[in-house]
Design a protein around this motif. Sequence first.
Motif, mmCIF file in Angstrom:
data_model
loop_
_atom_site.group_PDB
_atom_site.id
_atom_site.type_symbol
_atom_site.label_atom_id
_atom_site.label_comp_id
_atom_site.label_asym_id
_atom_site.label_seq_id
_atom_site.Cartn_x
_atom_site.Cartn_y
_atom_site.Cartn_z
ATOM 1 N N VAL A 198 2.348 1.666 -3.572
ATOM 2 C CA VAL A 198 1.294 2.114 -4.492
ATOM 3 C C VAL A 198 0.944 3.575 -4.213
ATOM 4 N N SER A 199 0.930 3.946 -2.943
ATOM 5 C CA SER A 199 0.613 5.320 -2.567
ATOM 6 C C SER A 199 1.623 6.299 -3.161
ATOM 7 N N TRP A 235 0.832 -1.208 0.000
ATOM 8 C CA TRP A 235 0.000 0.000 0.000
ATOM 9 C C TRP A 235 0.863 1.253 0.000
ATOM 10 N N SER A 290 -4.962 4.395 -1.594
ATOM 11 C CA SER A 290 -3.748 3.712 -1.143
ATOM 12 C C SER A 290 -3.106 4.421 0.042
#
Length: 129
Positions: free
Chosen positions: A85-86, A82, A121
Motif C-alpha cells: 500500500v505504501s 502495508w 502506510s
Amino acid sequence: MPNLVEIKDHELVGFSEQAKLDFIASISDHKKELLAEIGRIETGQNSGSGNPEITSTMVKEAEKLFSRGSLFKSTKRISAVWRIVSVISVLATGLLFDVAKMTEIIHVLLFIGCLLLAVLSTTMAYVRD
C-alpha cells in the motif's frame, strides 16, 4: 548413545514444576531451531552432493545468527500489505501532483487523501518491523 544437556537443580531455584517443564520444552524448541539454522548454513557451504559435514565454525556462526534472530523469519502478512500500500500510494501521490490541476477541489482532495495514505502506510510498514 544420545548426548544430554544437564540442567542442575541450583540453576532452577525458584521455578515452579510447570515452569521447569515449560523451560525444558523451550530448550527443546530452541534446539530444533538452532539445528535447522546449522543445516541451512551447511547446505549453503556444501558444494558437493556427499554427506553433510558440519564444522565448529558453522555451529558458532549459527549460534551468532540464532542469537540475533533467524534470517529466515516469515514476514507477517499485514506488514507486507502495508509495504505494498505504501509503494502504490506514494506512486499515486506523485502521479496526482500537478500544479495546473490544483485549482479543482476534487483533485486537491484526492491528492491530500493519497498523501495521507502514503504517510500512514509508510509509517505503519516501518513500525510493524
